[in-house]
Design a protein around this motif. Structure first.
Motif: not given
Ligand SMILES: [Cu+2]
Lengths: 305, 567
Positions: B119-122, B192-194, B219-220, B181, B185, B188-189
């Motif tokens: 994932v983008a933010l491990p 979008h990015k990977m 998230v919302l 959350i 999050l 989503i990242v």
């Protein structure tokens, strides 16, 4: 900004799961924005609670806000806006690898943040001294040494009451040079005349104008003058909301200070000499939102009309 | 990420003779799991703790059903009963079903479907897991301090006055909220990015669309729950009064806050379930998914509409009738995208060659049970019928059909579908079918009877009941025991598969999404090559290879990215 960032991230070391530094930067940035959205919604809930209570009981807010010191609030607003500027400057410095400038700006930002908390501490302390605390801890008392009772005479009503009591009080506050912020009770002479007058002005005076027991006994020398308390029922709720909102914001400021400290230590270790600036950028973004939330708090708690 | 470079050289190479490098044997020891940044291991840890929560919530459920076997006291006092249904609800919702699919299967499969390494933010992913552990510990501690008896919704004013450990439980839920959350999050990242080469938004597997829509809600909506619970804690400990009419507050405001999160949370639970359906139904029907764009957009539509309907929980709270009408109409509108999905799944199955393997059996159960659960929701969204049905067992049956019949059944479909990929082992198909059947029968017996007694006026959460409801309650309890046996059998054959199961091929079902292109279980870095995505539902690109008992791509190079220059 994006193009700029793209150029500057070329050739930086990246975590193993990213293809390049730009992808890593963009991911961090999107993640931060989403996080900030959650922060806004988090405070948004508080703002809704505030709005609903204020809509139902405007008198509580109009009464309560007189006890907040507008000038200290304004000072804090200026301090935070300055800190946002230095935070933004820090980002620029990190992008340009100006490490000395970066360190200076980080220190300045922390200084402002501590300044903010210092002013806040002064405010909290004054509330504490006067028992103007949340909910069950709300036990207002007059500190006779420094408090001044503000008397609104019948003449005031006849001349200026059309504008409502608050305006009168505000006017007096200007004269009294902020003394009001130190005062809990607003005393009004000539109760029978005052009450209807206030009502006619879509009153700032609560319908249930009885204060908690022990409050209503602040007499004046002349027995012919009747005294009413304009403290509305549940005045303590204003202070509950005030402490909840500013307290939660204060925790965010503390978090920000921690983050800036981390950046500063990283800068000293030379981390930013390589051209990494993502971390500074992210913390600064967070900081701007913390500032923004304060501006709303200032408007909604201090500057009520 | 220091460990990353050391593995890079051995990426894809056998770790030793006969033993291929996989994420399971990549590091040894408890710490290599607890502090891993690998999305697959985090997914497995989530799976373990979430199944433990499911077990705990299930035990509470069995106590409730056993108590209701007879009117009056059967095995516990009324106070204990109140605590039981509260704990059942709170544990099942906050600990199990909300994180259920995204944190386990989502974590494991999402990066694989993207052909990504992680994932983008491990680090955030690991933090999310730890927050889950902390939140769950605080929530479970509340059971020991003084089990909460408010119902899982913590309505004021009772929740601010009861002597039980409301603060601990809500603090636990607050922390669990942040875990949720951060998972959302991260997804989503990542989406979008990977995304890999060739994977435009509308060439993403529909599982990703479902997880993405879920993440938007996580998230919302979750921060609002956070502040709500914080206000509740302040109300209880400080006596703030925002929800207290005696202090000028409004108790219904609490309900508005609570449902502003908790209605969208229902879609945090069901959207990932629908996401699994889109994969399983296409693969086991041997057909390209029908109406791809409709399914994708309907996920987004559900996510957005979910924020506009919370008032339907307060039809009887004294809301103005205009408000009621608006919320009622908006509630009906959610049925549209849900139905769009169901029709597209049915159309996918139409004239397909359907294989009734375990994942598909659960998918069919889902279609049946979710249809009932969804349509009975309309009874509750209609003002006139809701007044009659409000707070009866009809409501209980409705949301169990959606949450259990929908989400849990889909979760089981997903577990059976990805099990070979996750653990590299096959399970006993025959026992899987037995337990799927038992669960289907047991579920319907448990909850269909509740529709009937609810419409006859049996109120929910009651300890005692009239003699005439006895037969329904007993049928329901018998059903719950059948359900339990089904789950015990499942636990048996899945545990057996972990140890003795046949080795799984890379692609046992013939799925065309990228996770099937790597070995089962996947190597530490997921893929040996840079991947490129094609049509995720082009099942014709695969053919059965009897020698490995799995599917292979006719043209393997079609999913390999063109080699890059300097890396
Ligand atoms: Cu709802």
């Amino acid at each position: 900004m994006t193009e700029n960032a793209h150029l500057e991230t070329d050739g930086l070391a990246v975590d193993h799961h990213f293809e390049n530094a730009d992808q890593q930067y963009q991911s961090a940035k999107l993640g931060m924005w989403v996080f900030l959205a959650t922060e806004i919604l988090f405070f948004g809930g508080l703002f809704v609670a505030y709005s609903v209570y204020r809509l139902n009981h405007p008198e509580v807010f109009i009464f309560g806000h007189h006890f907040l010191d507008k000038s200290l609030g304004a000072l804090n607003t200026v301090i935070l806006i300055c800190s946002s500027l230095t935070a933004a400057w820090a980002v620029r410095a990190a992008q340009l690898k100006q490490i000395r400038m970066l360190k200076g700006m980080l220190l300045l930002t922390m200084l402002f943040a501590f300044g903010f908390l210092g002013v806040k501490a002064v405010e909290y302390n004054s509330k504490w001294k006067h028992g103007l605390l949340w909910a069950r801890e709300y036990h207002p008392h007059v500190d006779h040494e420094e408090a001044s009772e503000i008397l609104i005479t019948k003449e005031d009503f006849e001349t200026g009451a059309v504008e409502g009591v608050v305006e009168d009080v505000t006017a007096l506050q200007k004269v009294g040079d902020g003394v009001l912020a130190e005062t809990e009770t607003v005393l009004i002479e000539e109760a029978p005349a005052a009450a209807p007058a206030a009502e006619a002005n879509r009153s700032t005076i609560a319908p249930a104008a009885e204060g908690p027991p022990g409050l209503a006994t602040q007499g004046t020398e002349e027995s012919s003058e009747k005294v009413i308390e304009v403290e509305p029922a549940n005045a303590q709720t204003f202070f509950s909301i005030y402490f909840l909102m500013t307290g939660l914001h204060g925790i965010h400021v503390l978090g920000g200070i921690g983050a800036f400290m981390w950046l500063y230590l990283s800068a000293r270790r030379g981390y930013f000499s390589t051209g990494h600036f993502t971390r500074v950028d992210m913390v600064a973004l967070y900081w701007h939102v913390v500032d923004l939330i304060w501006i709303y708090l200032f408007l909604l708690l201090y500057l009520i009309e | 990420m220091t460990d990353a470079t050391t593995v890079l050289t051995g990426d894809g190479q056998p770790a030793g003779p006969g033993q291929r490098d996989s994420y399971l044997n990549h590091g040894k020891g408890v710490l290599s799991w607890l502090f891993t940044l690998d999305h697959k291991r985090i997914g497995i840890m989530y799976l373990a703790v979430i199944l433990a929560s499911f077990f705990l919530g299930g035990v509470f459920a069995m106590f409730i059903r056993t108590e209701l076997l007879t009117p009056g006291q059967t095995i516990m006092t009324a106070d204990t009963y109140n605590k039981m249904f509260t704990l059942h609800g709170a544990v099942m919702i906050f600990l199990f079903i909300i994180p259920g699919i995204p944190a386990t299967l989502g974590n494991f499969v999402l990066p694989l479907m993207l052909g990504a390494k992680d994932v983008a933010l491990p680090r955030l992913n690991l933090a999310s897991f730890w927050l889950w552990l902390i939140g769950a510990s605080v929530a479970v501690a509340s059971i020991i301090i003084g089990a909460v008896d408010t119902g899982w919704t913590f309505y004021t004013p009772y929740s601010t006055t009861t002597g039980t450990a409301v603060v601990a439980m809500t603090l636990g839920a607050f922390i669990l909220g942040f875990s949720s959350i951060f998972t959302g999050l991260n997804f989503i990242v990542t989406i979008h990015k990977m995304r890999p080469e060739g994977m435009t938004w509308f060439r993403m597997p529909l599982f990703l669309w479902g997880i993405y829509s879920t993440a938007i809600i996580q998230v919302l909506a979750t921060p609002v729950l956070g502040i709500t619970l914080l206000l509740l804690i302040a109300e209880r400990t400080l006596g703030v009064g925002i929800f207290d009419p005696a202090l000028g507050g409004d108790p219904v405001l609490y309900q508005h806050f609570f449902w502003f999160y908790s209605h969208p949370a229902v879609y945090i639970m069901i959207l990932p379930a629908m996401a699994i359906m889109s994969e399983v139904i296409s693969v086991f029907s041997g057909k390209h998914i029908f109406g791809y764009r409709f399914i994708a957009w309907s996920s987004i539509a559900i996510a957005l509409l979910s924020f506009l309907v919370w008032g339907h929980h307060m039809f009887t709270s004294g809301q103005s009738s205009l408000t009621n009408m608006i919320f009622s109409a908006l509630t009906f509108s959610v049925a549209i995208p849900s139905a769009v999905k169901v029709f597209n799944w049915l159309a996918t199955m139409y004239k397909g060659s359907i294989r009734l393997a375990a994942p598909m059996l659960y998918a069919l159960s889902f279609l049946f049970l979710f249809a009932i659960g969804g349509l009975t929701g309309l009874f509750l969204g209609s003002l006139s019928t809701d007044i009659h049905l409000h707070d009866t067992y009809f409501v209980v049956a409705h949301f169990h059909y959606v949450m259990f019949g929908g989400t849990v059944i889909a979760f089981l479909a997903g577990i059976h579908y990805w099990w070979p990929k996750i653990f590299g082992r096959m399970y006993s198909e025959r026992w899987a079918q037995v337990s799927a059947l038992l669960i289907f029968v047991g579920f319907n017996l448990t909850f269909f009877t509740q529709f009937v007694m609810g419409s006859h006026g049996m109120p929910r959460r009651y300890y005692n009941y009239l003699e005439r409801f006895t037969a329904y309650h007993q049928a329901s309890t018998v059903g719950s025991f059948i359900l339990m046996i089904g789950f015990l059998i499942m636990a048996g054959y899945l545990l057996h598969s972990l140890v003795r199961g046949e080795r799984a091929p890379a692609n046992p079902w013939g799925g065309a999404t990228l996770e099937w292109e790597t070995a089962s279980p996947p190597p530490y870095f997921n893929f040996e090559h840079e991947m490129q995505a094609g049509d995720p539902y082009d099942l014709d690109a695969l053919s059965w290879d009897p020698s490995i008992k799995g599917y292979v791509r006719r043209d393997p190079s079609s999913v390999l990215a063109a080699p890059r220059g300097a890396d």
